[in-house]
Motif scaffolding. Structure first.
Motif, PDB file in Angstrom:
ATOM      1  N   MET B   1      32.956  60.838  39.574  1.00  0.00           N
ATOM      2  CA  MET B   1      32.059  60.247  40.573  1.00  0.00           C
ATOM      3  C   MET B   1      31.101  59.267  39.906  1.00  0.00           C
ATOM      4  N   ILE B   2      31.045  58.061  40.470  1.00  0.00           N
ATOM      5  CA  ILE B   2      30.176  57.042  39.871  1.00  0.00           C
ATOM      6  C   ILE B   2      28.773  57.178  40.456  1.00  0.00           C
ATOM      7  N   THR B   3      27.788  57.343  39.577  1.00  0.00           N
ATOM      8  CA  THR B   3      26.405  57.375  40.070  1.00  0.00           C
ATOM      9  C   THR B   3      25.546  56.322  39.378  1.00  0.00           C
ATOM     10  N   PRO B 106      26.621  60.416  46.007  1.00  0.00           N
ATOM     11  CA  PRO B 106      25.458  61.069  46.635  1.00  0.00           C
ATOM     12  C   PRO B 106      24.154  60.302  46.397  1.00  0.00           C
ATOM     13  N   PHE B 107      24.131  59.475  45.364  1.00  0.00           N
ATOM     14  CA  PHE B 107      22.976  58.599  45.078  1.00  0.00           C
ATOM     15  C   PHE B 107      23.462  57.576  44.067  1.00  0.00           C
ATOM     16  N   ASN B 109      22.200  55.079  40.711  1.00  0.00           N
ATOM     17  CA  ASN B 109      21.229  54.549  39.760  1.00  0.00           C
ATOM     18  C   ASN B 109      21.701  53.147  39.398  1.00  0.00           C
ATOM     19  N   ARG B 116      15.457  49.442  36.577  1.00  0.00           N
ATOM     20  CA  ARG B 116      16.274  50.617  36.889  1.00  0.00           C
ATOM     21  C   ARG B 116      15.858  51.115  38.267  1.00  0.00           C
ATOM     22  N   ARG B 118      16.656  53.590  41.760  1.00  0.00           N
ATOM     23  CA  ARG B 118      17.360  54.717  42.379  1.00  0.00           C
ATOM     24  C   ARG B 118      17.539  54.407  43.858  1.00  0.00           C
ATOM     25  N   GLU B 120      18.923  56.267  47.266  1.00  0.00           N
ATOM     26  CA  GLU B 120      19.282  57.591  47.767  1.00  0.00           C
ATOM     27  C   GLU B 120      18.942  57.650  49.252  1.00  0.00           C
ATOM     28  N   ILE B 124      17.504  64.989  51.666  1.00  0.00           N
ATOM     29  CA  ILE B 124      17.187  66.239  50.952  1.00  0.00           C
ATOM     30  C   ILE B 124      15.687  66.387  50.698  1.00  0.00           C
ATOM     31  N   PHE B 193      12.422  55.414  36.760  1.00  0.00           N
ATOM     32  CA  PHE B 193      12.925  54.465  37.755  1.00  0.00           C
ATOM     33  C   PHE B 193      11.792  53.495  38.111  1.00  0.00           C
TER      34      PHE B 193
END
Lengths: 149, 250
Positions: B1-3, B106-107, B109, B116, B118, B120, B124, B193
């Motif tokens: 999975m790529i995040t 799921p998110f 970066n 940098r 994030r 998302e 949650i 981040f």
């Protein structure tokens, strides 16, 4: 080294100058480190001299082996350029995961990458016939979870 | 999975809710995607792009195929499509990935320039979703019926959230949001981040955190076509307007 923020007893920020020691191989600390700014060099002493194991960048974490396995530091860590670290005490680790659950996901993902990289490196060495086959198989079996250390 | 990805030019949109009785996002989002491809942006759909919880099957069947065709064109133009799952489309995770057009995560970066970021969806961090997931789902389904009766109720709800947000003692976050979203963004920023982009709340806005990082919400295309633009590390919240058509003779 300037203390920049104390948010909780078990989590704080700390600044390190270029080359400053964060911890030394063999130290007994249990803290986990997350790089908020800068970079960190991880080095290990070997009979052939000191080798660089990793250069961690902003957002990376290190010190997980000591935290999760209660082992002395496996390698040394030094700031590479001006560096700011978020330092989690063992008591703060679960709280951090509760407040920031994707951190647990990213940690598992990183650890999984590292296991795969170790396996790949080991197989590469085997291909070059630099290690006896049975020794490589034993190491891979341990890394793969076939035998608890 | 790529995040973790690198993208110098990326646009982030969220909460299209294609298939929802109230959503007319398709009208705007298709030309937006064509514009983004032309401008050589990658695109990230930051959750709830498609509607499952409050879906009208007829509306899904009408809207989604064309949306996917445009995403396919986008991909064929050499741009990347990323899809971060939200709470209304979480069941579609494998379906979306198997489609082959987009990378589902799921998110995300994102590294852009020296920045940098994030990305998302943020469900949650919604205290109601986390503490009472079954009740949340039931109320979401029930809300779907109300929307079918009168889609304008959605606007009323958004206004109500903005009103309660104004009444709140702590006014440090984005108008309309519960404080927990900003707190989550602050927590993420402490991990290095420089910018945090959430969706979910349908309240577009931006806010500077105590760490100096930027917190943005890309809002919802059910109301206004806001998007977050990431261009060589610069992160901004913008509202999309279709480029004016050139006169026939100019």
């Amino acid at each position: 080294m300037a203390l920049t923020e104390h948010r909780f007893e078990h989590e704080y920020l700390e600044d390190f100058e270029d080359g400053a020691c964060i911890f030394e191989e063999g130290d007994t600390g249990r803290d986990l480190y997350i790089i908020q700014a800068g970079a960190v060099r991880i080095t290990k002493k070997t009979p052939a001299g000191e080798i660089e194991m990793a250069l961690f960048q902003k957002g990376d974490f290190f010190g997980d082996m000591a935290l999760l396995q209660s082992l002395p530091r496996y390698a040394s860590a030094h700031a590479h350029g001006a560096t700011r670290l978020l330092i989690l005490k063992p008591a703060g680790f679960l709280l951090k995961i509760r407040r920031d659950p994707t951190f647990a996901f990213e940690m598992l993902q990183q650890l999984s990458f590292r296991v795969k990289a170790s396996n790949d490196r080991m197989l590469e060495v085997l291909k070059r016939n630099q290690l006896p086959f049975h020794e490589v198989q034993e190491v891979l079996r341990i890394i793969g979870g076939g035998q608890a250390p | 999975m790529i995040t973790t990805i690198r993208s110098e030019r990326l646009v982030v949109i969220s909460d299209l809710h294609l298939g929802n009785p109230f959503s007319n996002a398709k009208k705007k989002v298709l030309p937006f995607l064509r514009w983004a491809a032309q401008e050589r942006f990658d695109v990230c759909i930051n959750g709830d792009g498609l509607e499952i919880a409050q879906a009208s099957f007829a509306k899904v069947a009408f809207e989604v195929p064309e949306f996917f065709r445009v995403l396919g064109d986008f991909k064929r133009a050499g741009r990347e499509v990323y899809y971060v799952t939200g709470n209304h489309d979480i069941a579609l995770e494998h379906f979306l990935e198997d489609w082959g057009v987009m990378k589902v995560s799921p998110f995300l970066n994102v590294h852009s320039g020296e920045t940098r970021i994030r990305i998302e969806h943020g469900h949650i961090y919604d205290p109601f979703f986390v503490k009472h997931p079954a009740l949340y789902e039931t109320l979401t389904h029930f809300g779907g019926y109300l929307l079918k009766l009168n889609p304008a109720l959605y606007k009323l709800w958004i206004s109500f959230e903005r009103f309660t947000s104004r009444m709140r003692a702590r006014k440090t976050g984005i108008l309309g949001e519960k404080p927990e979203f900003r707190e989550a963004a602050l927590e993420l920023s402490r991990r290095g981040f420089d910018a945090i982009v959430l969706g979910h709340t349908h309240h577009p806005g931006e806010n500077t955190l105590e760490t100096g990082s930027l917190y943005l919400n890309s809002g919802s295309w059910m109301l206004t076509p806001h998007f977050v633009k990431i261009d060589s590390g610069k992160v901004t919240l913008e509202e999309w307007r279709a480029p004016e058509k050139r006169p026939f003779l100019s």
